[in-house]
Design an enzyme around this catalytic site. Sequence first.
Site, PDB file in Angstrom:
ATOM      1  N   ASP A 160       0.660  -1.066  -0.335  1.00  0.00           N
ATOM      2  CA  ASP A 160       0.021  -0.220   0.135  1.00  0.00           C
ATOM      3  C   ASP A 160       0.344   1.152   0.091  1.00  0.00           C
ATOM      4  O   ASP A 160       2.203   1.304  -0.147  1.00  0.00           O
ATOM      5  CB  ASP A 160      -1.020   0.374   1.435  1.00  0.00           C
ATOM      6  CG  ASP A 160      -2.266   0.759   1.113  1.00  0.00           C
ATOM      7  OD1 ASP A 160      -2.173   0.771   0.485  1.00  0.00           O
ATOM      8  OD2 ASP A 160      -3.333   0.051   1.562  1.00  0.00           O
ATOM      9  N   GLU A 193      -0.899   1.916  -5.012  1.00  0.00           N
ATOM     10  CA  GLU A 193      -0.847   3.177  -4.494  1.00  0.00           C
ATOM     11  C   GLU A 193      -2.035   4.160  -5.175  1.00  0.00           C
ATOM     12  O   GLU A 193      -2.133   5.541  -5.570  1.00  0.00           O
ATOM     13  CB  GLU A 193       0.562   4.127  -4.974  1.00  0.00           C
ATOM     14  CG  GLU A 193       1.328   3.408  -6.201  1.00  0.00           C
ATOM     15  CD  GLU A 193       1.203   4.877  -7.717  1.00  0.00           C
ATOM     16  OE1 GLU A 193      -0.345   4.326  -7.922  1.00  0.00           O
ATOM     17  OE2 GLU A 193       0.897   5.995  -7.512  1.00  0.00           O
ATOM     18  N   ASP A 216     -10.238   3.942  -3.345  1.00  0.00           N
ATOM     19  CA  ASP A 216     -10.894   2.586  -3.249  1.00  0.00           C
ATOM     20  C   ASP A 216     -13.159   1.986  -4.007  1.00  0.00           C
ATOM     21  O   ASP A 216     -12.625   3.650  -3.699  1.00  0.00           O
ATOM     22  CB  ASP A 216     -10.953   2.263  -1.620  1.00  0.00           C
ATOM     23  CG  ASP A 216      -8.821   1.908  -0.956  1.00  0.00           C
ATOM     24  OD1 ASP A 216      -8.689   2.101  -1.625  1.00  0.00           O
ATOM     25  OD2 ASP A 216      -9.807   1.905   0.076  1.00  0.00           O
TER      26      ASP A 216
HETATM   27  C1  GLA Z   1      -5.905   1.536   1.605  1.00  0.00           C
HETATM   28  C2  GLA Z   1      -6.523   0.272   0.180  1.00  0.00           C
HETATM   29  C3  GLA Z   1      -7.139  -0.778   0.996  1.00  0.00           C
HETATM   30  C4  GLA Z   1      -6.855  -1.443   2.308  1.00  0.00           C
HETATM   31  C5  GLA Z   1      -6.359  -0.668   3.528  1.00  0.00           C
HETATM   32  C6  GLA Z   1      -5.931  -1.404   4.696  1.00  0.00           C
HETATM   33  O1  GLA Z   1      -7.210   2.317   1.097  1.00  0.00           O
HETATM   34  O2  GLA Z   1      -6.580   1.304  -1.313  1.00  0.00           O
HETATM   35  O3  GLA Z   1      -7.753  -1.543  -0.423  1.00  0.00           O
HETATM   36  O4  GLA Z   1      -5.721  -2.036   2.124  1.00  0.00           O
HETATM   37  O5  GLA Z   1      -5.664   0.844   3.067  1.00  0.00           O
HETATM   38  O6  GLA Z   1      -6.293  -0.031   5.229  1.00  0.00           O
END
Ligand code: GLA
Length: 406
Positions: A160, A193, A216
């Site tokens: 991440d 990222e 996300d």
């Molecule tokens: C980010 C990522 C998610 C998940 C969260 C975990 O938001 O994009 O897919 O992995 O972190 O904290």
Amino acid sequence: MKKNTAWATIRNLSIILAFASLGGTLLAQESKISSTLAPTPPMGWNSWNKFACNVSEDLIRQTADAMVKSGMKAAGYEYVVIDDCWQIARDKVGNIVADPQRFPSGIKSLADYIHSLGLKFGIYSDAGSQTCAGRPGSLGHEFQDAHQYAAWNVDYLKYDWCNTTTQDAPASYATIRQALDATGRPIVLSICEWGTHKPWLWGKDAGGNLWRTTGDIQDRWEGRIKWPNGDCCSNGMVDIVEMQNGLESYAGPGHWNDPDMLEVGNGGMTDTEYRSHFSLWAILAAPLIAGNDLRTMRSEIRDILTNQEVIAVDQDSLGSEGRRVQKNGDLEVWAKQMKDGGRAVVLFNRATTDREITVEWEDLGYPSHLEAAVRDLWQKKDLGKFTGKFSASVLPHGVVMITVNP
Ligand code: GLA
């Protein structure tokens, strides 16, 4: 004359040497572990979309069991990935420590269990000082963490991008790839990222096997919503699809655009909408990482996630990502070239009423006089032969997904 012959010899020699060194470079690239991984988009399950920080060894074991019993494993799902919050601290010498309350048997024994079922095991970390949930990140511990993952028999790392301040993204991901490769264990690298630094431009060279193209996904049809801290944004499913348009040329065997994990079965969309979600991910040659509770899923959800004909489109060995070939307001046609020369097509109705959608053969790169066989992948039915085009009535927020074979 003699002089000319000598020059010709030198020139020929230098051409041979140039080819030899080019061959050497190519060989060096081909021997990189990363390029041998993920020849088709990875398939599996990840804990985040449904369980967020509520992870434990019981959940992961039960999920692996359910992956086998539900037929998901037989359908091609392979990786069981624990996302954020499995880690709690570093010990005195900097080794990463799993939460002993939630993972009392340790990560190695969990990985061994998953392997005993014929599945593969994935884990999560972050390129910065802390993960997005505030757990220890890998910054400055890349080789130490990679060594630990290899000792635990990890097969897949999602990496991440939280708390990275001024870090350089391509360099950070190349470092973790180097660290993973140094262990000698083949480990898939999932770059996460969020598309911030256009990873489709450098993710493959950094040794990534897949890279998130967006922020996300959330379990809703559409609507971008800012995060509580004001950052932009969580995305609905359709928002994510919109952002994939134009990225198709960057994907291929071993290196995939990742529009984020599946929300199929998490309850925020209708089954029709989940069928659209799954079909679009397949046409995009996206990683198929389920994110629902496999232990309790309804049969309708299982039938979506395990539709072999739709999965075959995603997993086609040509590795060509589909693209939008037609848009008329809410009515869209997406198409993907298949290895056998056929096309997979999604007729996508973003409207809230039934609509007729037509795909013209010319949109697929075929001449209009061509006769081709059409098969419906959700009805699992041959629809007959059609010349020049095919039309179907499509449910609101629904798709009709077909293959077209001349
Ligand atoms: C980010 C990522 C998610 C998940 C969260 C975990 O938001 O994009 O897919 O992995 O972190 O904290």
